[in-house]
Design a protein around this motif. Structure first.
Motif, PDB file in Angstrom:
ATOM      1  N   GLU A 142      30.141 -13.177  20.292  1.00  0.00           N
ATOM      2  CA  GLU A 142      29.313 -14.266  19.780  1.00  0.00           C
ATOM      3  C   GLU A 142      28.704 -13.900  18.436  1.00  0.00           C
ATOM      4  O   GLU A 142      28.634 -14.739  17.523  1.00  0.00           O
ATOM      5  CB  GLU A 142      28.204 -14.592  20.787  1.00  0.00           C
ATOM      6  CG  GLU A 142      28.697 -15.286  22.038  1.00  0.00           C
ATOM      7  CD  GLU A 142      27.606 -15.450  23.068  1.00  0.00           C
ATOM      8  OE1 GLU A 142      26.498 -14.879  22.880  1.00  0.00           O
ATOM      9  OE2 GLU A 142      27.844 -16.159  24.068  1.00  0.00           O
ATOM     10  N   LEU A 143      28.288 -12.645  18.292  1.00  0.00           N
ATOM     11  CA  LEU A 143      27.724 -12.194  17.021  1.00  0.00           C
ATOM     12  C   LEU A 143      28.775 -12.208  15.920  1.00  0.00           C
ATOM     13  O   LEU A 143      28.508 -12.652  14.797  1.00  0.00           O
ATOM     14  CB  LEU A 143      27.142 -10.788  17.200  1.00  0.00           C
ATOM     15  CG  LEU A 143      26.366 -10.209  16.034  1.00  0.00           C
ATOM     16  CD1 LEU A 143      25.148 -11.058  15.731  1.00  0.00           C
ATOM     17  CD2 LEU A 143      25.938  -8.784  16.344  1.00  0.00           C
ATOM     18  N   VAL A 144      29.987 -11.738  16.253  1.00  0.00           N
ATOM     19  CA  VAL A 144      31.067 -11.750  15.256  1.00  0.00           C
ATOM     20  C   VAL A 144      31.402 -13.187  14.842  1.00  0.00           C
ATOM     21  O   VAL A 144      31.587 -13.482  13.650  1.00  0.00           O
ATOM     22  CB  VAL A 144      32.317 -11.029  15.820  1.00  0.00           C
ATOM     23  CG1 VAL A 144      33.522 -11.257  14.941  1.00  0.00           C
ATOM     24  CG2 VAL A 144      32.054  -9.543  15.963  1.00  0.00           C
ATOM     25  N   ALA A 145      31.470 -14.085  15.814  1.00  0.00           N
ATOM     26  CA  ALA A 145      31.760 -15.485  15.495  1.00  0.00           C
ATOM     27  C   ALA A 145      30.662 -16.090  14.630  1.00  0.00           C
ATOM     28  O   ALA A 145      30.939 -16.860  13.688  1.00  0.00           O
ATOM     29  CB  ALA A 145      31.920 -16.290  16.788  1.00  0.00           C
ATOM     30  N   ALA A 146      29.402 -15.743  14.898  1.00  0.00           N
ATOM     31  CA  ALA A 146      28.305 -16.261  14.076  1.00  0.00           C
ATOM     32  C   ALA A 146      28.394 -15.732  12.650  1.00  0.00           C
ATOM     33  O   ALA A 146      28.185 -16.479  11.684  1.00  0.00           O
ATOM     34  CB  ALA A 146      26.967 -15.879  14.699  1.00  0.00           C
ATOM     35  N   PHE A 147      28.744 -14.447  12.488  1.00  0.00           N
ATOM     36  CA  PHE A 147      28.896 -13.888  11.145  1.00  0.00           C
ATOM     37  C   PHE A 147      30.049 -14.553  10.392  1.00  0.00           C
ATOM     38  O   PHE A 147      29.946 -14.835   9.192  1.00  0.00           O
ATOM     39  CB  PHE A 147      29.125 -12.370  11.213  1.00  0.00           C
ATOM     40  CG  PHE A 147      27.876 -11.587  11.418  1.00  0.00           C
ATOM     41  CD1 PHE A 147      26.671 -11.970  10.840  1.00  0.00           C
ATOM     42  CD2 PHE A 147      27.878 -10.452  12.212  1.00  0.00           C
ATOM     43  CE1 PHE A 147      25.517 -11.249  11.034  1.00  0.00           C
ATOM     44  CE2 PHE A 147      26.726  -9.721  12.410  1.00  0.00           C
ATOM     45  CZ  PHE A 147      25.538 -10.124  11.815  1.00  0.00           C
ATOM     46  N   GLU A 148      31.161 -14.777  11.100  1.00  0.00           N
ATOM     47  CA  GLU A 148      32.299 -15.439  10.456  1.00  0.00           C
ATOM     48  C   GLU A 148      31.945 -16.853  10.020  1.00  0.00           C
ATOM     49  O   GLU A 148      32.289 -17.285   8.925  1.00  0.00           O
ATOM     50  CB  GLU A 148      33.499 -15.459  11.402  1.00  0.00           C
ATOM     51  CG  GLU A 148      34.155 -14.107  11.586  1.00  0.00           C
ATOM     52  CD  GLU A 148      35.318 -14.159  12.554  1.00  0.00           C
ATOM     53  OE1 GLU A 148      35.551 -15.234  13.162  1.00  0.00           O
ATOM     54  OE2 GLU A 148      35.988 -13.124  12.704  1.00  0.00           O
TER      55      GLU A 148
END
Length: 198
Positions: free
Chosen positions: A164-170
């Motif tokens: 979820e954190l990676v998706a938010a950063f992307e």
């Protein structure tokens, strides 16, 4: 094999028969918030209550909430205590698993060691030691296998949070990239207009 199956059933049964800690925590939070609301309300109106002599009425309102909270906490601690006792008895290696290992090793030694006047030979001592270890390590492996189920659940939750954190950063980098390209286009347009006027 029967010993390992029994160990697996005992370890897994302790985990499956555990109380629903999340539901107990939610219920305690609800009871705590209700009591805190009434307690805060009483503190804000303490002077009018004292002036009008309404302490007994407020006490009849607040005390049942406090008693319900204390009763729930006591029941939760009682369940937690007995769950930990049973869990430790079946899963802590120094309790039931160790006694099982020692009893099986004793039976093996009594059956397979001949009564020699000079005592045990090195071969007998080594075979007793290896049999003892052949009981100990599978029991530890079964215990780790059972505990890995809850570990995998925690790992799964941690991986979901990381994704979820990676998706938010992307998503943030894509929206910032679009804003940068738009601002770059706005900067280019006035220059091209100036060049055209010159």
């Amino acid at each position: 094999p029967l010993l390992l199956v029994f160990n697996y059933v005992a370890f897994r049964g302790c985990q499956l028969l555990a109380p629903d800690w999340q539901a107990l925590q939610r219920e305690e939070t609800v009871l705590e918030s209700r009591f805190q609301f009434l307690h805060t309300r009483l503190r804000t109106i303490a002077e009018p209550v004292a002036f009008s002599g309404g302490g007994c009425a407020e006490r009849r309102i607040i005390e049942p909430r406090f008693e319900a909270l204390m009763k729930h906490r006591w029941e939760t601690r009682f369940k937690e205590y007995w769950h930990n006792v049973v869990l430790m008895f079946f899963t802590d290696y120094s309790l039931l698993p160790l006694w099982t290992q020692r009893l099986l090793s004793r039976n093996y030694a009594l059956r397979n060691n001949p009564g020699h006047p000079k005592g045990l030979t090195p071969v007998n001592a080594v075979s007793n030691f290896l049999f003892d270890r052949s009981i100990m390590f599978p029991q530890i492996a079964v215990q780790r296998l059972v505990n890995s189920a809850s570990s995998f659940e925690r790992m799964d939750a941690a991986c979901i949070r990381c994704l979820e954190l990676v998706a938010a950063f992307e998503q943030a980098s894509q929206s910032n990239g679009g804003a940068r390209s738009a601002s770059a286009g706005e900067m280019v347009k006035p220059q091209s207009n100036a060049d055209a006027g010159a």
